[in-house]
Design a protein around this motif. Sequence first.
Motif, PDB file in Angstrom:
ATOM      1  N   GLU A   1       0.850  -1.189   0.000  1.00 18.96           N
ATOM      2  CA  GLU A   1       0.000   0.000   0.000  1.00 18.96           C
ATOM      3  C   GLU A   1       0.884   1.236   0.000  1.00 18.96           C
ATOM      4  N   PHE A   2       0.669   2.116  -0.955  1.00 20.95           N
ATOM      5  CA  PHE A   2       1.463   3.341  -0.992  1.00 20.95           C
ATOM      6  C   PHE A   2       0.651   4.508  -1.554  1.00 20.95           C
ATOM      7  N   VAL A   3       1.143   5.691  -1.309  1.00 24.56           N
ATOM      8  CA  VAL A   3       0.508   6.985  -1.589  1.00 24.56           C
ATOM      9  C   VAL A   3      -0.669   7.191  -0.626  1.00 24.56           C
ATOM     10  N   SER A   4      -1.849   6.621  -0.947  1.00 28.65           N
ATOM     11  CA  SER A   4      -3.027   6.706  -0.068  1.00 28.65           C
ATOM     12  C   SER A   4      -3.263   8.111   0.480  1.00 28.65           C
ATOM     13  N   ALA A   5      -2.998   9.118  -0.353  1.00 33.94           N
ATOM     14  CA  ALA A   5      -3.245  10.500   0.064  1.00 33.94           C
ATOM     15  C   ALA A   5      -4.739  10.756   0.152  1.00 33.94           C
ATOM     16  N   ASN A   6      -5.146  11.612   1.087  1.00 34.73           N
ATOM     17  CA  ASN A   6      -6.557  11.973   1.186  1.00 34.73           C
ATOM     18  C   ASN A   6      -7.048  12.543  -0.149  1.00 34.73           C
ATOM     19  N   PRO A   7      -8.210  12.108  -0.623  1.00 35.40           N
ATOM     20  CA  PRO A   7      -8.723  12.607  -1.907  1.00 35.40           C
ATOM     21  C   PRO A   7      -9.339  13.993  -1.755  1.00 35.40           C
ATOM     22  N   THR A   8      -8.496  14.952  -1.371  1.00 34.54           N
ATOM     23  CA  THR A   8      -8.976  16.321  -1.152  1.00 34.54           C
ATOM     24  C   THR A   8      -8.377  17.307  -2.145  1.00 34.54           C
ATOM     25  N   GLY A   9      -7.665  16.793  -3.157  1.00 32.65           N
ATOM     26  CA  GLY A   9      -7.075  17.673  -4.151  1.00 32.65           C
ATOM     27  C   GLY A   9      -5.971  16.968  -4.904  1.00 32.65           C
TER      28      GLY A   9
ATOM     29  N   ASN B   1       8.112  -2.703  -8.594  1.00 34.41           N
ATOM     30  CA  ASN B   1       8.834  -3.236  -9.751  1.00 34.41           C
ATOM     31  C   ASN B   1       9.988  -4.136  -9.317  1.00 34.41           C
ATOM     32  N   ILE B   2      10.747  -3.665  -8.327  1.00 28.46           N
ATOM     33  CA  ILE B   2      11.917  -4.416  -7.853  1.00 28.46           C
ATOM     34  C   ILE B   2      11.484  -5.742  -7.232  1.00 28.46           C
ATOM     35  N   LEU B   3      10.462  -5.693  -6.395  1.00 30.53           N
ATOM     36  CA  LEU B   3       9.983  -6.912  -5.744  1.00 30.53           C
ATOM     37  C   LEU B   3       9.462  -7.924  -6.761  1.00 30.53           C
ATOM     38  N   THR B   4       8.739  -7.428  -7.748  1.00 31.51           N
ATOM     39  CA  THR B   4       8.223  -8.316  -8.794  1.00 31.51           C
ATOM     40  C   THR B   4       9.373  -8.960  -9.564  1.00 31.51           C
ATOM     41  N   PHE B   5      10.382  -8.164  -9.922  1.00 31.92           N
ATOM     42  CA  PHE B   5      11.550  -8.654 -10.652  1.00 31.92           C
ATOM     43  C   PHE B   5      12.316  -9.671  -9.808  1.00 31.92           C
ATOM     44  N   ALA B   6      12.272  -9.505  -8.488  1.00 31.56           N
ATOM     45  CA  ALA B   6      12.991 -10.402  -7.584  1.00 31.56           C
ATOM     46  C   ALA B   6      12.183 -11.659  -7.255  1.00 31.56           C
ATOM     47  N   GLY B   7      11.018 -11.813  -7.868  1.00 33.76           N
ATOM     48  CA  GLY B   7      10.272 -13.062  -7.740  1.00 33.76           C
ATOM     49  C   GLY B   7       9.086 -13.045  -6.814  1.00 33.76           C
ATOM     50  N   TYR B   8       8.769 -11.894  -6.242  1.00 37.52           N
ATOM     51  CA  TYR B   8       7.612 -11.803  -5.349  1.00 37.52           C
ATOM     52  C   TYR B   8       6.346 -11.498  -6.160  1.00 37.52           C
ATOM     53  N   GLU B   9       5.213 -11.970  -5.659  1.00 36.39           N
ATOM     54  CA  GLU B   9       3.929 -11.585  -6.245  1.00 36.39           C
ATOM     55  C   GLU B   9       3.466 -10.333  -5.509  1.00 36.39           C
ATOM     56  N   VAL B  10       3.309  -9.232  -6.242  1.00 36.03           N
ATOM     57  CA  VAL B  10       3.014  -7.947  -5.616  1.00 36.03           C
ATOM     58  C   VAL B  10       1.636  -7.458  -6.040  1.00 36.03           C
ATOM     59  N   ARG B  11       0.862  -7.037  -5.043  1.00 32.69           N
ATOM     60  CA  ARG B  11      -0.444  -6.420  -5.304  1.00 32.69           C
ATOM     61  C   ARG B  11      -0.365  -4.968  -4.822  1.00 32.69           C
ATOM     62  N   ARG B  12      -0.529  -4.044  -5.750  1.00 34.24           N
ATOM     63  CA  ARG B  12      -0.447  -2.618  -5.427  1.00 34.24           C
ATOM     64  C   ARG B  12      -1.811  -2.132  -4.942  1.00 34.24           C
ATOM     65  N   GLU B  13      -1.803  -1.401  -3.835  1.00 33.72           N
ATOM     66  CA  GLU B  13      -3.077  -0.992  -3.246  1.00 33.72           C
ATOM     67  C   GLU B  13      -3.043   0.470  -2.808  1.00 33.72           C
ATOM     68  N   TYR B  14      -4.164   1.134  -3.033  1.00 36.44           N
ATOM     69  CA  TYR B  14      -4.353   2.526  -2.611  1.00 36.44           C
ATOM     70  C   TYR B  14      -5.537   2.549  -1.650  1.00 36.44           C
ATOM     71  N   TYR B  15      -5.305   3.039  -0.426  1.00 34.29           N
ATOM     72  CA  TYR B  15      -6.381   3.145   0.566  1.00 34.29           C
ATOM     73  C   TYR B  15      -7.012   4.523   0.418  1.00 34.29           C
TER      74      TYR B  15
ATOM     75  N   ASP C   1      -3.678  -2.264  -8.376  1.00 37.02           N
ATOM     76  CA  ASP C   1      -4.525  -3.454  -8.497  1.00 37.02           C
ATOM     77  C   ASP C   1      -5.841  -3.261  -7.758  1.00 37.02           C
ATOM     78  N   ARG C   2      -5.812  -2.410  -6.737  1.00 40.88           N
ATOM     79  CA  ARG C   2      -7.030  -2.221  -5.953  1.00 40.88           C
ATOM     80  C   ARG C   2      -7.039  -0.828  -5.336  1.00 40.88           C
ATOM     81  N   TRP C   3      -8.195  -0.174  -5.451  1.00 40.29           N
ATOM     82  CA  TRP C   3      -8.454   1.072  -4.724  1.00 40.29           C
ATOM     83  C   TRP C   3      -9.435   0.701  -3.622  1.00 40.29           C
ATOM     84  N   PHE C   4      -8.927   0.620  -2.402  1.00 42.72           N
ATOM     85  CA  PHE C   4      -9.765   0.166  -1.290  1.00 42.72           C
ATOM     86  C   PHE C   4     -10.490   1.358  -0.681  1.00 42.72           C
ATOM     87  N   SER C   5     -11.807   1.284  -0.652  1.00 43.77           N
ATOM     88  CA  SER C   5     -12.643   2.360  -0.130  1.00 43.77           C
ATOM     89  C   SER C   5     -12.794   2.255   1.387  1.00 43.77           C
ATOM     90  N   GLU C   6     -12.372   3.317   2.091  1.00 42.08           N
ATOM     91  CA  GLU C   6     -12.580   3.352   3.541  1.00 42.08           C
ATOM     92  C   GLU C   6     -14.070   3.271   3.861  1.00 42.08           C
TER      93      GLU C   6
END
Length: 587
Positions: A121-129, A147-161, A282-287
């Motif tokens: 989970e990264f960025v997740s800035a308040n949607p205020t602007g 990108n680095i983790l995926t290249f190194a063999g991990y399965e990565v799911r990117r998420e924004y809260y 991969d996912r925008w998770f709604s609070e």
Amino acid sequence: MLAEQHKALLQDALNGACAIVAGKPVTVAWQKPRDTAHGDYATPIAMQLARQLKRPPRDIADEILRELSLPDCIESANVAGSGYINICLKKSAKTAVIGEIFRLGAAYGRSSAQNETIILEFVSANPTGPLHVGHGRAAAFGDSLANILTFAGYEVRREYYLNDTGRQAAILAASVWLRFWLQHEKNDSEMPQGSYRGDYLQIIVTDVAEHLTAQTPPELSKLLKSLADAADADAAADKLVAAMHDSVSCAEVDTFTSAVVQAVTTKNIRKDLEALGVKPFDRWFSEKSLHTDDKLRVGIEALRNASADNLYEQDGALWFRATAFGDDKDRVLRRANGQFTYFAADIAYHHDKLTRSVTAGHRLQLINVLGADHHGYVPRLCAAVTALGHAANAIETRLIQFVALMEEGKRLKMSTRAGEFIPLTTLVDKVGCDAARYFYVSRKNDQHLDFDLQLAVEKSGSNPVYYAQYAHARADSILRKWGGTPTVLTSADASLLADDAAAVMLCEQLAAFPGVVAHAARERVTHLLTVFIQDLATAMHNYYEKTRILSGTEDDLMRSRLALVDAARQVLASALGLLGVSAPTRM
């Protein structure tokens, strides 16, 4: 990878020698000598054995060498200092990396599956602007790390809260509501204290106007005076939200707020991320879904089910006994007025993540990228995860320190409420996506970053991203001038370069790439890639300046030199690509 094969052969040989000397198998520790003149590998194993054997380390090291059968890839082994064993690879073993890069192509440096699924989970800035330059660092870091983790063999799911409910969302909606009526009534008053004031609101007003046109206008003069008379900005914000609720029904307020948040997310945040080259989440998770889908109650019940002692009631409020799990104090989950806290929502969110299904045989790992101002939040979140019955290391946090964007010695504030922030798109427009991303990840994420705008646009070797990209363009230019088919180079004899110091140095840098990627993935950092890229670019420029690569008549030596250039071009492109930076062919 070839480097790992060399190391494995050497490891086996040293294990055998140490077992003879110590009388039992010994784990050999490896180091990379700071001074390459001392060799390619070094081990302090003799010092480790000194206490057990009660002998001087240097004597033990000498005996290990007498028992050591060197594999073919090793040139020499010697004892240095108080007992270090230094190992030198054969130069031909170093240049063999060229063939490995040709064999693997863009997959060179990629690791096999790690059997681990990471929700990042990264960025997740308040949607205020719009996103500002501080958010940009988190975005560049998170995307590059994925990108680095995926290249190194991990399965990565990117998420924004997505914080699409709560006080900030309400203040934003009320600000848009007031701005709409100021425009509708042709009132040129300034937006008051406590409201969001940025010009970006105009686009949002246009998008959501249909929700307000049938409403009755508020008494603007009275409302503005009330807000001006408020004790402070927070009190004014609360009055503004109350005024909107008095004017619009609860159901309509909810619909309107959702429309405002959606407009900001679509028109600002998503476009800003796209401008910085961030791959789609991969996912925008709604609070809000935590409340509407009953996930908040489920999360709190999971705490209670894990242990009845986790929760207790006091003064009409529901508390989490966080001190039992290392936090400095217990935390309120539900206030006496029945409202749940933000922390309660965070517990529910992380419970949701920790109970998601993953690929069969995979371990689930959470990584949160947070602003440095959230450092105090980490212990309580770890306490909650532990209380839910998960391992303490099931969640990792990477803190992003602040960015100082300096121009002509002036630093601007970044307050989204007052509209005085520096938009991320302004930075990208000024220096370009490549420079923005490279500079953002060039320092360790937990260190402050001074972003030098003048340096970022400079077309010289002083600009690190220009320097690196020029090395790739130079390699591509050489291959274009040659004009041959790259497949011809796959059979080039790399051993012909073994006596060329500049070529061997470049090969050493190329051989380091898989290890750098693996190290960066393990440590969850990105700056190791920029250090590597600078070293590789230096080696490439050095090779070009010291070697006549296109020597006129094409022969085996020239093809070997071209193969090395093509290998450098490939690895530079791969390394830059992991950071989301382009590898231009002409500059």
